[in-house]
Scaffold this motif. Structure first.
Motif, PDB file in Angstrom:
ATOM      1  N   THR A 156      13.955  25.773  -4.317  1.00 28.24           N
ATOM      2  CA  THR A 156      15.229  25.462  -4.978  1.00 28.24           C
ATOM      3  C   THR A 156      16.344  26.428  -4.573  1.00 28.24           C
ATOM      4  O   THR A 156      17.477  26.025  -4.310  1.00 28.24           O
ATOM      5  CB  THR A 156      15.033  25.500  -6.510  1.00 28.24           C
ATOM      6  OG1 THR A 156      14.049  24.522  -6.838  1.00 28.24           O
ATOM      7  CG2 THR A 156      16.317  25.204  -7.245  1.00 28.24           C
ATOM      8  N   GLY A 157      16.032  27.711  -4.537  1.00 24.74           N
ATOM      9  CA  GLY A 157      16.985  28.693  -4.036  1.00 24.74           C
ATOM     10  C   GLY A 157      18.189  28.947  -4.945  1.00 24.74           C
ATOM     11  O   GLY A 157      18.237  28.539  -6.106  1.00 24.74           O
ATOM     12  N   ASN A 215      12.298  30.327   1.542  1.00 23.35           N
ATOM     13  CA  ASN A 215      12.121  30.702   0.138  1.00 23.35           C
ATOM     14  C   ASN A 215      13.255  31.606  -0.294  1.00 23.35           C
ATOM     15  O   ASN A 215      13.654  32.504   0.445  1.00 23.35           O
ATOM     16  CB  ASN A 215      10.793  31.455  -0.045  1.00 23.35           C
ATOM     17  CG  ASN A 215       9.611  30.553   0.182  1.00 23.35           C
ATOM     18  OD1 ASN A 215       9.014  30.053  -0.746  1.00 23.35           O
ATOM     19  ND2 ASN A 215       9.293  30.304   1.442  1.00 23.35           N
ATOM     20  N   CYS A 234       7.587  29.812  -3.557  1.00 26.19           N
ATOM     21  CA  CYS A 234       7.436  28.434  -4.044  1.00 26.19           C
ATOM     22  C   CYS A 234       7.342  27.442  -2.881  1.00 26.19           C
ATOM     23  O   CYS A 234       6.748  26.379  -3.032  1.00 26.19           O
ATOM     24  CB  CYS A 234       8.592  28.063  -4.962  1.00 26.19           C
ATOM     25  SG  CYS A 234       8.609  29.031  -6.488  1.00 26.19           S
TER      26      CYS A 234
HETATM   27 FE1  SF4 Z   1      13.241  30.310  -7.162  1.00 25.13          FE
HETATM   28 FE2  SF4 Z   1      10.707  29.973  -6.321  1.00 25.13          FE
HETATM   29 FE3  SF4 Z   1      12.686  29.840  -4.605  1.00 25.13          FE
HETATM   30 FE4  SF4 Z   1      12.071  32.191  -5.719  1.00 25.13          FE
HETATM   31  S1  SF4 Z   1      10.771  31.005  -4.293  1.00 25.13           S
HETATM   32  S2  SF4 Z   1      14.111  31.340  -5.392  1.00 25.13           S
HETATM   33  S3  SF4 Z   1      11.433  31.505  -7.768  1.00 25.13           S
HETATM   34  S4  SF4 Z   1      12.361  28.429  -6.319  1.00 25.13           S
END
Ligand code: SF4
Length: 562
Positions: A436-437, A479, A485
């Protein structure tokens, strides 16, 4: 529905069996060993009130009172059990993520996660999600790498109406997030693939029917992830789940499942381990329930960052885990079973494939999972136009349309290409994933979705001359923070978002690079080289260089991942 009641009882008989080599000097917060106190804030919240109970408050209080009426404990904790997270307030850059308090990052809008167990959707369900997005979520929709669909910009006032529309078509947000059994991953080609070992759909349906929303499993130490696939492609990333059932042929007993436990990525990545058992289809729900109860009773609760099942499995080992499962939870021995062979083909299902009934399924790449409500409605309509009533989501943030007749293949592919969904994508478009970021996630440090889409567009333009030479998808996983994620560590090119220093000495968005990770034949985590960082602006140059270097130096048959 009737809200579930709180359940905080000690699992019967566990405390008495507490010795057996487990370190008692310093408890890990394991219920079965009697460690009930002290509680960290997450454990306290779950003990104070079963999080499933928050639904009644959303319906009777918060939807009427609006965002300001929400109890903070519900807002940042129990709401997750119903698939709701507050979004990141727009305009806060990633450099401030770590220094702000949670409430300073909270927007008054929500992300809503719709669980899609097994990735199974009818076109009526897909249309319903799309229409909900158009009506209540500013036309947003993302296909996640756990086969769910996420909407954004949802107001608390609209949540009861959204639930009603979802439930009218057999969908839900129950336990889509939170410390509970999350969506059950399943092969997107279950029940239709010509090469299928066994169709796991009945087990997935029974687990979700019996145990999702079960208050005895709604207070687990942390999230509990499940994957079940009877496809020889092993298409549900079983190595990274808490519990997985992988299709395998037993020489005497026929098709069934090989049981794996203890996988998980994030900051302490671990690949799941086999327990060496063979589980027939009919017993999968019971065995799954046993593993879930072990996690509930023996899982570590003292420290949040050690509360995933993978830490217990790492400490116990496969042999002991199997013994506890058999002796304390199943009351019988499981059959020994053979190991499944790693697949030799790619695990995704992009492109046109023949089904066992003679029709076709077509896999479409949705770049980084970003679609929209309107796109989902249009896909449902296109699928129905060609006579299909079924679609599937995948763990690569893509989707499939099933049951397509020969005569409609071309028209369906060109119609969906017009929607940005490609059945013959470039290797990087096929392989790219993004979490999602920064756009919506409160933990994010960098932008991911838009970055991934721009990267793919740029690579398509720059690498058009060599595209034919790259046979397999090139997995580039972006990510927004260390949480992985989008599975940073098991990508060809895994990118972990962080603030980096550019050539002019300025602090800018960028990524720590992990190179050469993979699952299946090449299972292993990518190498993280110290100082191997790239700014977001440099990303297209960097990936282009890697691909050209691979093509110049590869030996016969060498895949990009090697
Ligand atoms: Fe958010 Fe998961 Fe991406 Fe980290 S890895 S920014 S917790 S969606």
């Amino acid at each position: 529905m009737t809200p579930p009641q709180q359940t905080t009882s000690t699992p019967p008989g566990r405390a008495a069996r507490s010795a057996r080599g487990v370190q008692r000097k310093r408890g890990e917060g394991q219920w079965a060993l009697g460690y009930r106190e002290p509680l960290n804030p997450n454990e306290r919240s779950k003990k104070d009130d079963n999080p499933l109970n928050v639904r009644a408050r959303i319906e009777s209080i918060y939807a009427q009172g609006g965002f300001d009426s929400i109890d903070p404990g519900d807002l940042r904790g129990r709401f997750r059990w119903w698939g709701l997270y507050t979004q990141r307030k727009p305009g806060i850059d990633g450099g401030r993520t770590a220094v702000l308090k949670p409430e300073e990052l909270d927007d008054e809008y929500f992300m809503l996660r719709v669980r899609v167990d097994g990735g199974l959707l009818t076109t009526a369900q897909l249309r319903a999600i799309g229409e909900i997005s158009q009506m209540y979520a500013r036309d947003t929709a993302d296909l996640t790498d756990r086969q769910n669909i996420q909407l954004h910009w949802v107001r608390i006032e609209d949540v009861p109406a959204i639930w009603a529309k979802l439930e009218a078509v057999g969908l839900s947000t129950t336990e889509a997030c939170g410390d509970c059994p999350r969506v059950v991953l399943g092969s997107p080609v279950a029940g239709i693939a010509e090469d299928e070992i066994i169709d796991a759909t009945p087990a997935i349906e029974e687990i979700t029917r019996r145990f999702i929303g079960d208050p005895t499993l709604s207070n687990l130490p942390r999230k509990f992830k499940t994957a079940i696939s009877g496809s020889p492609r092993q298409d549900v990333v079983h190595e990274t789940n808490c519990v997985s059932f992988v299709g395998v042929e037993h020489p005497e007993h026929g098709p069934g499942f090989d049981l794996w436990v203890g996988g998980g990525l994030s900051t302490n990545p671990k690949l799941a381990v086999r327990l060496g058992t063979w589980v027939p289809l009919a017993e999968v729900p019971e065995v799954w329930h046993g593993v879930a109860q072990i996690f509930r009773d023996y899982g570590y609760r003292r420290l949040r960052h050690r509360a995933r099942l993978k830490f217990l499995v790492a400490d116990w080992g496969a042999e002991r885990f199997r013994e506890v499962l058999e002796q304390e939870y199943l009351g019988r021995r499981l059959l020994d079973g053979p190991a499944p062979q790693p697949p030799t083909t790619t695990r995704d299902h992009i492109g046109v494939h023949r089904q066992r009934d003679g029709a076709h399924y077509v896999g479409f790449a949705a770049t980084a999972g970003r679609v929209s409500g309107s796109t989902l409605v249009a896909v449902a309509k296109a699928a129905e136009r060609v006579g299909s009533g079924r679609v599937r989501t995948t763990v690569q943030q893509n989707l499939l349309v099933l049951d397509v007749p020969d005569a409609e293949l071309d028209s369906l592919q060109s119609e969906l290409a017009g929607l940005g969904l490609y059945s013959n994508p470039s290797p990087w478009r096929q392989g790219v994933m993004a979490c999602t970021g920064l756009e919506f996630c409160k933990l994010a440090i960098v932008e991911t979705k838009a970055r991934a889409i721009a990267l793919v567009e740029e690579l398509d333009r720059r690498l058009a001359d060599v595209q034919e030479g790259v046979v397999d998808p090139v997995t580039v996983n972006l990510n927004g923070c260390p949480n992985a994620c989008a599975r940073t560590q098991v990508a060809d090119i895994g990118l972990k978002g962080q603030i980096v220093v550019d050539a002019d000495g300025a602090q800018v968005e960028g990524f720590q690079v992990h190179l050469g990770g993979g699952l299946g034949l090449d299972s292993g985590f990518g190498r993280k080289l110290r100082g191997h960082k790239v700014t977001s602006a440099e990303l297209p140059d960097y990936v282009e260089r890697l691909v050209r270097r691979y093509l110049a130096g590869r030996t016969d048959g060498e895949r990009f991942a090697q």
